[in-house]
Every structure is written in structure tokens, then in C-alpha cells.
Design an enzyme around this catalytic site. Structure first.
Site, PDB file in Angstrom:
ATOM      1  N   SER A  92       0.601  -1.258  -0.237  1.00 18.46           N
ATOM      2  CA  SER A  92      -0.195  -0.074  -0.059  1.00 18.46           C
ATOM      3  C   SER A  92       0.899   1.577   0.169  1.00 18.46           C
ATOM      4  O   SER A  92       0.645   2.244   0.179  1.00 18.46           O
ATOM      5  CB  SER A  92      -0.786  -0.055   0.992  1.00 18.46           C
ATOM      6  OG  SER A  92       0.130   0.022   1.995  1.00 18.46           O
ATOM      7  N   THR A 224       1.911   6.884   0.345  1.00 18.15           N
ATOM      8  CA  THR A 224       0.909   6.202  -0.306  1.00 18.15           C
ATOM      9  C   THR A 224       1.072   5.916  -1.727  1.00 18.15           C
ATOM     10  O   THR A 224       1.213   5.882  -2.577  1.00 18.15           O
ATOM     11  CB  THR A 224      -0.548   6.332   0.512  1.00 18.15           C
ATOM     12  OG1 THR A 224      -1.453   5.700   0.185  1.00 18.15           O
ATOM     13  CG2 THR A 224      -1.163   7.144  -0.731  1.00 18.15           C
ATOM     14  N   GLY A 236      -5.486  10.926  -4.000  1.00 25.46           N
ATOM     15  CA  GLY A 236      -6.412  10.945  -2.434  1.00 25.46           C
ATOM     16  C   GLY A 236      -6.346  11.969  -1.847  1.00 25.46           C
ATOM     17  O   GLY A 236      -5.562  13.185  -1.828  1.00 25.46           O
ATOM     18  N   ASP A 237      -6.439  11.771  -0.386  1.00 27.85           N
ATOM     19  CA  ASP A 237      -6.015  12.537   0.319  1.00 27.85           C
ATOM     20  C   ASP A 237      -4.357  12.736   0.817  1.00 27.85           C
ATOM     21  O   ASP A 237      -4.447  14.044   1.609  1.00 27.85           O
ATOM     22  CB  ASP A 237      -6.817  12.509   2.059  1.00 27.85           C
ATOM     23  CG  ASP A 237      -6.166  11.331   2.409  1.00 27.85           C
ATOM     24  OD1 ASP A 237      -6.628   9.836   1.426  1.00 27.85           O
ATOM     25  OD2 ASP A 237      -6.014  10.971   3.841  1.00 27.85           O
ATOM     26  N   THR A 257      -5.302   7.451   7.355  1.00 25.90           N
ATOM     27  CA  THR A 257      -5.185   6.885   6.578  1.00 25.90           C
ATOM     28  C   THR A 257      -7.217   6.082   6.130  1.00 25.90           C
ATOM     29  O   THR A 257      -7.545   6.904   7.105  1.00 25.90           O
ATOM     30  CB  THR A 257      -4.530   5.801   7.169  1.00 25.90           C
ATOM     31  OG1 THR A 257      -4.951   5.525   8.829  1.00 25.90           O
ATOM     32  CG2 THR A 257      -2.994   6.031   7.168  1.00 25.90           C
TER      33      THR A 257
HETATM   34  N1  ASP Z   1      -5.633   7.875   2.326  1.00 24.48           N
HETATM   35  C1  ASP Z   1      -5.409   6.841   0.920  1.00 24.48           C
HETATM   36  C2  ASP Z   1      -6.004   7.588  -0.013  1.00 24.48           C
HETATM   37  O1  ASP Z   1      -7.351   7.561  -0.048  1.00 24.48           O
HETATM   38  C3  ASP Z   1      -5.549   5.253   1.083  1.00 24.48           C
HETATM   39  C4  ASP Z   1      -5.134   4.512   2.637  1.00 24.48           C
HETATM   40  O2  ASP Z   1      -4.457   5.277   3.603  1.00 24.48           O
HETATM   41  O3  ASP Z   1      -6.128   3.277   2.417  1.00 24.48           O
HETATM   42  O4  ASP Z   1      -5.632   6.789  -1.026  1.00 24.48           O
END
Ligand code: ASP
Length: 359
Positions: A92, A224, A236-237, A257
């Protein structure tokens, strides 16, 4: 103060602590258990990691070694993040991360440095194992804050980064399994021997590393490969300052996350830090962000089948975490390393979702 006002004050305080909410929205440390907002005190300097011991230990140890040997707090948190970015066993983050729907690994990361309030980020970066280092260079060696896609890769190459294939054999097979099971109405077929029968679905995963040095300076990093099998170009965030990470040197730092879209639309890491500014301890602040996400979704009548998790540290070295979703077996975890050694704790969560690893 009139009785009416003091009662209102009481209700406000009770709401902030989680009382007076519907039972399902109270913080749990296990199904049915009442609210709890524990805060674990580290002793500054310390480094915090958004994982349990398996990754939390090597990540926080690597970061700690940098701090303990006199390195800067930003050097420390990036050294911690690099442990996971470079390790293909984690699917990930960084090298070995699960790809987008076309089988291409696209990485997101950001860094923030408390003393200057500077930040840097990269999104949809392909072919570079350590996006956190590139994010730092965006912060330090450009007049911008966010570079994406090809521009981010060109910038990294200009700084001597090697472009490599980040798709490991394991990640390629996972992607192929997803692709072949996606629809009965296309021409991709799973193998007849059924090797791919156990479809795991799409997955999240990210890492936040936060640090507080002996002088009270904070820094943070989030890195990530994002949501697995995402639409190419989806961000993403994690590389968005205020969403996947926020640091305020007067207050504390927080990282997120989980489902990034929810974190972006609630500016959640910024919100966690602002809650700490208003006096909440880190766990209570993380819970407040989770409540906000739940409230937004409930207002829209959406069934919550995702999770977000927050970790935070305040200026005094108190550490906290909380999640939207968890279970007794898989509560949200936070790890940290300070002068007394390695620590890991489970935090509260608001909704129960069994069987999945929400971390
Ligand atoms: N927050 C991350 C995203 O949405 C992924 C994750 O933390 O699982 O890209």
C-alpha cells in the site's frame, strides 16, 4: 453565570467528550463499551507511526535513530517513511504498492515542517520508490507545493532519482485477479484452475509518520500508493495538506489513513489539529474528526462501509489515535518511539466493522 448558560456549557462539554451522542456513535474500545479517550504520553523527543508493531516498530526505530543521533525532525520522519516505501512486502506504500486500474503504480506523498510551516507534495508519481523524498524536494527546491504525474517524475529525475518498475510480481498478480473478476461481461477470464478465486477486493493503506524533537519542533510525512485499482490520475488525501497531513508547530501534528475522499471533504487532519488547539487531547481530537465524517455521511443517508483513521501528537508529546470503524480484534493502532523505548496502543473507534483490516 445563569443556570441556563451553565447547563449549555455542560452539554457542550459532554458533546465534546462523546456523551449525549447516539449509542452507535460513541467511542468504543470494543463493541458495546462506553466512550473512552485515552491519551498516551510519550516523552519528547518522540516519533509516531500510524501502524501497529509489525511496521510501527521498524518505522519508528529508523526515525528514532535519526533523531537520537542529532538529525532533524524532518529527516527523521522521512527516514521512517522510507522503511515502508522501499519494502516490497507492503502493498500500500511505495515499491510493491498495488497499481491503478491499468496496472500502473501511482504514488502520493506530502511532507510538512513545523518551524517554517512549509510543505511539499507529489501526486500520481510513477517509477520512483520514495515519493516522500521527492515531496521534500518540492518543498525545499521549488517555489511550488504540489507536483503531479509526469512533471513530478521529471522533477525527481532532475534531482537524480532513478525511474524503476515499482510493480512487483505479487502486486501484478493481485491486479490481474481483480481485473479478471471485475465483470462477467468482458473478455478477461480468471484461470480455470481457480487460483484467483479468492478475490480480496480493493484495499487501502498508507503510512503517517509524525515527529517532535527535543526543542518542540514538529514535522510529518504521509505516503501511499492510494486506493488499489483506482482510476488513473485519481489523487487521494495523502498528498493534500490539511487532509492527509497537517502540522502546526504551536499545537501538534495529525495524519490520516483510509478512504481519502472522506478525508479531503472534511479537511480532516487540519480539523484534528484545530481541535487540539481548542484544548482537546489527541485522541479526543481524532475522534472528533471521525464523528464529523460520520455526520456528513449520515446527513446524506449514506451507509458507512469504509473507515478513516487519524493519529495525532501534540506539543507536549501526548499521542492519540481513533477510527471511524474498527472491531475488538482489529482496533485502530498507533505506535511511537521515545527515549524509554517502543510503544504501541489500540485506540477507540465509533462503528463496528468485523473481519476487515481497516488500518
Ligand atoms: N488515504 C489513502 C487514499 O485514499 C489510502 C489509505 O490510506 O488507505 O489514497
Amino acid at each position: 453565570m445563569s443556570a441556563r448558560w451553565s447547563r449549555r456549557g455542560f452539554f457542550r462539554l459532554a458533546a465534546a467528550l462523546g456523551f449525549g451522542l447516539p449509542a452507535a456513535a460513541r467511542a468504543k474500545t470494543g463493541p458495546g463499551k462506553p466512550a473512552a479517550t485515552p491519551t498516551w504520553r510519550g516523552r519528547p523527543p518522540l516519533v509516531v507511526c500510524s501502524r501497529g508493531p509489525e511496521w510501527g516498530r521498524p518505522v519508528s526505530e529508523a526515525a528514532w535513530q535519526v533523531l537520537a543521533s542529532g538529525g532533524g525532525v524532518l529527516d527523521a520522519v522521512i527516514a521512517g517513511a522510507n522503511v515502508v516505501e522501499l519494502d516490497p512486502r507492503d502493498d500500500s506504500v511505495g515499491y510493491g504498492g498495488l497499481p491503478n486500474e491499468e496496472g500502473v503504480v501511482q504514488l502520493d506523498s506530502c511532507v510538512m515542517y513545523g518551524p517554517t510551516h512549509d510543505c511539499g507534495a507529489v501526486a500520481c508519481l510513477e517509477g520512483i520508490k520514495t515519493p516522500s523524498r521527492v515531496a521534500r524536494l518540492v518543498m525545499e527546491r521549488t517555489d511550488h507545493m504540489l507536483l503531479v504525474g509526469r512533471g513530478a517524475q521529471r522533477f525527481a529525475r532532475a534531482h537524480g532519482f532513478q525511474v524503476e518498475n515499482l510493480l512487483t510480481e505479487q502486486a501484478r498478480l493481485e491486479w490481474l485477479r481483480w481485473k479478471e473478476n471485475l465483470s462477467r461481461d468482458d473478455d478477461w477470464l480468471p484461470p480455470r484452475d481457480g487460483i484467483y478465486r479468492d478475490r480480496q477486493g480493493r484495499r487501502h493503506g498508507t503510512i503517517n509518520v509524525l515527529g517532535l524533537d527535543g526543542a518542540g519542533n514538529l514535522a510529518g510525512v504521509t505516503t501511499t500508493s492510494g486506493l488499489s485499482f483506482k482510476i488513473p490520475g485519481r489523487v487521494g488525501d495523502s498528498p493534500i495538506i490539511g487532509a492527509g497531513l497537517y502540522v502546526d508547530n504551536d499545537v501538534g501534528a495529525a495524519g490520516a489513513t483510509g478512504r481519502g475522499e472522506e478525508v479531503i471533504r472534511s479537511c480532516a487532519s487540519f480539523f484534528v489539529v484545530e481541535c487540539m488547539r481548542r484544548g482537546m487531547n489527541p485522541t479526543a481530537a481524532c475522534l472528533a474528526a471521525c464523528r464529523r465524517i460520520i455526520a456528513i455521511n449520515r446527513r446524506n443517508g449514506v451507509t458507512i462501509d469504509f473507515s478513516d483513521k487519524f493519529v495525532a501528537v501534540n506539543k507536549r508529546g501526548q499521542v492519540g489515535c481513533a477510527a471511524v470503524m474498527g472491531s475488538k480484534k482489529k482496533p485502530p493502532l498507533v505506535a511511537w518511539r521515545d527515549g524509554s523505548g517502543f510503544h504501541s496502543q489500540a485506540g477507540p473507534y465509533l462503528l463496528t466493522g468485523r473481519g476487515k483490516n481497516w488500518d
